[in-house]
Design an enzyme around this catalytic site. Structure first.
Site, short mmCIF file in Angstrom:
data_model
loop_
_atom_site.label_atom_id
_atom_site.label_comp_id
_atom_site.label_asym_id
_atom_site.label_seq_id
_atom_site.Cartn_x
_atom_site.Cartn_y
_atom_site.Cartn_z
N HIS A 95 23.99 -26.44 -27.64
CA HIS A 95 24.62 -25.17 -27.27
C HIS A 95 25.87 -24.92 -28.11
O HIS A 95 26.46 -25.86 -28.67
CB HIS A 95 25.00 -25.19 -25.80
CG HIS A 95 23.84 -25.14 -24.86
ND1 HIS A 95 23.99 -24.88 -23.52
CD2 HIS A 95 22.51 -25.32 -25.06
CE1 HIS A 95 22.82 -24.89 -22.93
NE2 HIS A 95 21.89 -25.16 -23.86
N GLU A 140 28.89 -24.22 -27.25
CA GLU A 140 30.08 -24.94 -26.77
C GLU A 140 30.07 -26.39 -27.23
O GLU A 140 31.12 -26.92 -27.64
CB GLU A 140 30.14 -24.93 -25.23
CG GLU A 140 30.19 -23.55 -24.62
CD GLU A 140 28.84 -23.01 -24.22
OE1 GLU A 140 28.78 -22.32 -23.19
OE2 GLU A 140 27.85 -23.25 -24.94
N CYS A 192 27.11 -23.06 -19.23
CA CYS A 192 26.16 -23.62 -18.28
C CYS A 192 26.78 -24.88 -17.66
O CYS A 192 27.87 -25.32 -18.05
CB CYS A 192 24.85 -23.96 -18.99
SG CYS A 192 24.97 -25.35 -20.13
N CYS A 235 27.54 -27.65 -20.31
CA CYS A 235 28.70 -27.40 -21.16
C CYS A 235 30.00 -27.46 -20.36
O CYS A 235 31.02 -27.94 -20.86
CB CYS A 235 28.55 -26.07 -21.87
SG CYS A 235 27.19 -26.10 -23.07
#
Length: 155
Positions: free
Chosen positions: A64, A66, A94, A97
């Protein structure tokens, strides 16, 4: 509140400026046919980490935006803690993260669009570090529209 000015351009709020940088990352993801989410990590007014979704390219569900930005920032800092840093991300993180931000001890998280389906806020419990300051809705419409249009084009 501090404002940033560049030459003849009008001064902008730092959160708007850095969210714009995260949006640039999201657009890089979009160009790679990834879900258009971007992130930057800022420390003392300097971007020290950037990232955008790479889950398709790397065939890695943990890639992701992040995670990319936090790892880059920790490498830049030469340490694992980002207590004095702000993570700017175009979509509410999410659970994975947000949990990673706990371990990095991120000082502040600023996100654009809320994600009621996958965002960590839906848990109704604090999974970020207790000292982490959270702010959502910065340039929310612009951030949300990128993701909406991406998924609309896929249907």
């Amino acid at each position: 509140m501090r404002y940033v000015s560049f030459g003849d351009e009008p001064a902008v709020k730092p959160d708007d400026f850095f969210m714009n940088e995260a949006l640039k990352e999201a657009k890089l993801a979009l160009a790679e046919d990834e879900i258009p989410i971007g992130a930057v990590v800022v420390c003392k007014g300097q971007i020290i980490g950037r990232g955008h979704n790479l889950t398709e390219r790397l065939n890695d569900v943990s890639a992701h935006a992040e995670m990319q930005a936090l790892t880059a920032a920790a490498n830049f800092m030469g340490g694992k803690y980002l207590k004095e840093c702000t993570l700017y991300v175009t979509m509410e993180p999410c659970v994975m993260c947000a949990g990673a931000s706990y371990w990095f001890q991120v000082g502040r998280i600023v996100f654009g669009a809320y994600d009621p389906r996958m965002g960590f806020g839906r848990l109704n419990q604090k999974i970020t570090h207790p000292k982490t300051i959270i702010e959502g809705g910065i340039r929310e419409n612009e951030c949300a529209e990128l993701v909406r249009s991406f998924f609309k084009s896929k249907r």
